[in-house]
Design a protein around this motif. Sequence first.
Motif, short mmCIF file in Angstrom:
data_model
loop_
_atom_site.label_atom_id
_atom_site.label_comp_id
_atom_site.label_asym_id
_atom_site.label_seq_id
_atom_site.Cartn_x
_atom_site.Cartn_y
_atom_site.Cartn_z
N LYS A 128 0.86 -1.18 0.00
CA LYS A 128 0.00 0.00 0.00
C LYS A 128 0.90 1.23 0.00
O LYS A 128 1.81 1.34 0.81
N ALA A 136 1.00 5.24 0.42
CA ALA A 136 0.25 6.39 0.93
C ALA A 136 0.39 7.54 -0.06
O ALA A 136 1.46 7.76 -0.62
N ARG A 137 -0.70 8.21 -0.29
CA ARG A 137 -0.66 9.36 -1.19
C ARG A 137 -0.30 10.60 -0.41
O ARG A 137 -0.81 10.83 0.69
N ALA A 138 0.56 11.40 -0.96
CA ALA A 138 0.96 12.64 -0.31
C ALA A 138 -0.14 13.69 -0.52
O ALA A 138 -0.80 13.71 -1.56
N SER A 139 -0.31 14.55 0.46
CA SER A 139 -1.30 15.62 0.32
C SER A 139 -0.76 16.67 -0.64
O SER A 139 0.43 16.78 -0.87
N ARG A 140 -1.62 17.44 -1.21
CA ARG A 140 -1.24 18.45 -2.20
C ARG A 140 -0.18 19.41 -1.67
O ARG A 140 0.80 19.67 -2.36
#
Length: 106
Positions: A94, A96-100
């Motif tokens: 998995k 994790a997507r980084a925030s903008r």
Amino acid sequence: MTIKRKVAPMSAGATLKYWQFADLELSQDEIAKRLGISRKHLSEVLNDKAPLSEELAVRIEKVFGFSAKVLMRIEMDYRLYHIRERDDAKKPVKVARASRPALEPA
């Protein structure tokens, strides 16, 4: 019809043992002395009990003229193959997507 088989790559130690050091007609004791390491450590590297380090690859290059860069590429191919073949490496990961805001320059 072609049959494809996976063949594990040789480690740098095994490569040295079978293709290079065998032609030198030197004992492991003599090779180890020239490299400034113990015979036990040399034996572990040649028999895949210990990985070839960058430092030892450079020593081998200086003493025997075998390319440290080629030895490290062989060693890395060997390590990556075995990591990919482990069961836990085959499990999905998995990410994790980084925030903008985290992606924008500071």
